[in-house]
Structure formats: structure tokens, C-alpha cells
Design a protein around this motif. Sequence first.
Motif, mmCIF file in Angstrom:
data_model
loop_
_atom_site.group_PDB
_atom_site.id
_atom_site.type_symbol
_atom_site.label_atom_id
_atom_site.label_comp_id
_atom_site.label_asym_id
_atom_site.label_seq_id
_atom_site.Cartn_x
_atom_site.Cartn_y
_atom_site.Cartn_z
ATOM 1 N N THR A 150 -19.972 77.079 -12.280
ATOM 2 C CA THR A 150 -20.001 75.650 -11.959
ATOM 3 C C THR A 150 -20.225 75.408 -10.478
ATOM 4 N N SER A 151 -19.479 76.117 -9.632
ATOM 5 C CA SER A 151 -19.623 75.930 -8.183
ATOM 6 C C SER A 151 -21.006 76.393 -7.717
ATOM 7 N N LYS A 152 -21.541 77.411 -8.360
ATOM 8 C CA LYS A 152 -22.872 77.893 -7.990
ATOM 9 C C LYS A 152 -23.940 76.862 -8.314
ATOM 10 N N ILE A 153 -23.867 76.283 -9.502
ATOM 11 C CA ILE A 153 -24.843 75.263 -9.893
ATOM 12 C C ILE A 153 -24.730 74.047 -8.976
ATOM 13 N N ALA A 154 -23.490 73.645 -8.683
ATOM 14 C CA ALA A 154 -23.281 72.489 -7.799
ATOM 15 C C ALA A 154 -23.849 72.765 -6.410
ATOM 16 N N LEU A 155 -23.621 73.965 -5.905
ATOM 17 C CA LEU A 155 -24.113 74.329 -4.578
ATOM 18 C C LEU A 155 -25.642 74.349 -4.546
ATOM 19 N N CYS A 156 -26.255 74.866 -5.598
ATOM 20 C CA CYS A 156 -27.714 74.892 -5.686
ATOM 21 C C CYS A 156 -28.285 73.475 -5.727
ATOM 22 N N CYS A 157 -27.652 72.603 -6.503
ATOM 23 C CA CYS A 157 -28.107 71.204 -6.581
ATOM 24 C C CYS A 157 -27.985 70.513 -5.226
ATOM 25 N N LEU A 158 -26.895 70.772 -4.522
ATOM 26 C CA LEU A 158 -26.697 70.167 -3.204
ATOM 27 C C LEU A 158 -27.737 70.662 -2.208
ATOM 28 N N ALA A 159 -28.091 71.932 -2.289
ATOM 29 C CA ALA A 159 -29.107 72.487 -1.391
ATOM 30 C C ALA A 159 -30.452 71.809 -1.619
ATOM 31 N N VAL A 160 -30.811 71.615 -2.882
ATOM 32 C CA VAL A 160 -32.080 70.968 -3.221
ATOM 33 C C VAL A 160 -32.068 69.511 -2.780
#
Length: 203
Positions: free
Chosen positions: A172-182
Motif C-alpha cells: 500500500t505504501s509503495k503504491i501510494a508513494l509511486c502515485c505521489l511521485a507521478v
Amino acid sequence: MLRLRAILIWVALLGVVLVPIAAAANSPLLQWRQPVYIAAGFAGIAALVLLVVQPLLAGGYLPGLSVIRGRNLHRWTGAVLVLAVIVHVLGLWITSPPDVVDALLFRSPTPFSVWGVLAMWAVFLSALLALFRRKLRVRPRTWRLAHTAFALVIVAGTVIHALLIEGTMETTSKIALCCLAVLAFLKVVADLKLFPLRLKRNA
């Protein structure tokens, strides 16, 4: 009100930095792993976190930091990003040289390796362009387009690389972090108009 908003922004950014690292630190997959391998993994997580911070600094979105100071910090965090990538790759090479060699030669059977290598080279090329910008006498417009193009490859490659890996990062934190980066990248590109939509017509 403005002060409260500034505090909330910095607290949120601190959460973006610390939550994925804390979640990864509690991963059961870290058991029986070599310290070098663990360091390499966390260097990769740090690199992903920096991809959220970098656009925020470049765009002047962080309260309390002027645009000039933010962009100066952007250069320094860019250097930290390069270091994180080097530690990530070097650590993996120490633990498994054949896998890293196969990845660098684009013959690895794992799809995430290709995206990671593409992002890595884009990081290095972007850093070299920034380092030798004055000596090369790169025009500001050319610099912005090239730097943004490299950033696009870095963000896209790193996000795909991270999402394809089932490793120590909590999902979950990985997906959230990836979305925030984009989102951070798209925000700064849109606000600073780094890719002009209108092309000059030939006279």
C-alpha cells in the motif's frame, strides 16, 4: 491559518518519507538477508522517496522555502539521488554480480530490471547534464526540455520498476508513494509549462 497549513504540509511530507521506510523495516523478507542487500534495498526506497521531494523543491511548493532556495536544494537532493542509485546498484552487485550484469546488458529475464536500468541511466545523464551545463553552454530552453525528458524517464522507469518488484516495500505504501511521485512530476510540468503545447509555425 497559513502557518497551520505550512505545518500540515511539512508533517505530510515527513509522513511520505518515514512511512514507507518504517513499513519496509518491518518486512519479514528482511530476515536472513545480508546487510549489504538490505542497504541496497533501502537505498532504492530512498531514491523513490526523493522522486516525490524533487518536483516539490523545483516547483517551489514547500512553505518556508523561496523558489531560489528550493531549487538549490533540488540540486543537492539530486546529488543524493545519484548516490542512492549508486548504493542500490553496487549493493545488489556485491550480493549477486551475475544478476546485475544481466540487467545492465538488458538480458535479464525479469521485466523490472529493464525499467530500473533505464531509470538509472536517465539519473546519471541528467546529473551529468546539470554538472556540465555551463561548460556545454546549453541554452535555457534546451536545458529545461532535456532535464524534463530525463525526469520523465526517471519517474516512469522507477515507478514501473518498483511496482513490478515484490520485495521489502509494503504494497500500500509503495503504491501510494509511486502515485505521489507521478502526481508531483505532472504538477510541476504543468505549472512551469516545461513542455509547451503550441509549436511555432513556419513562416
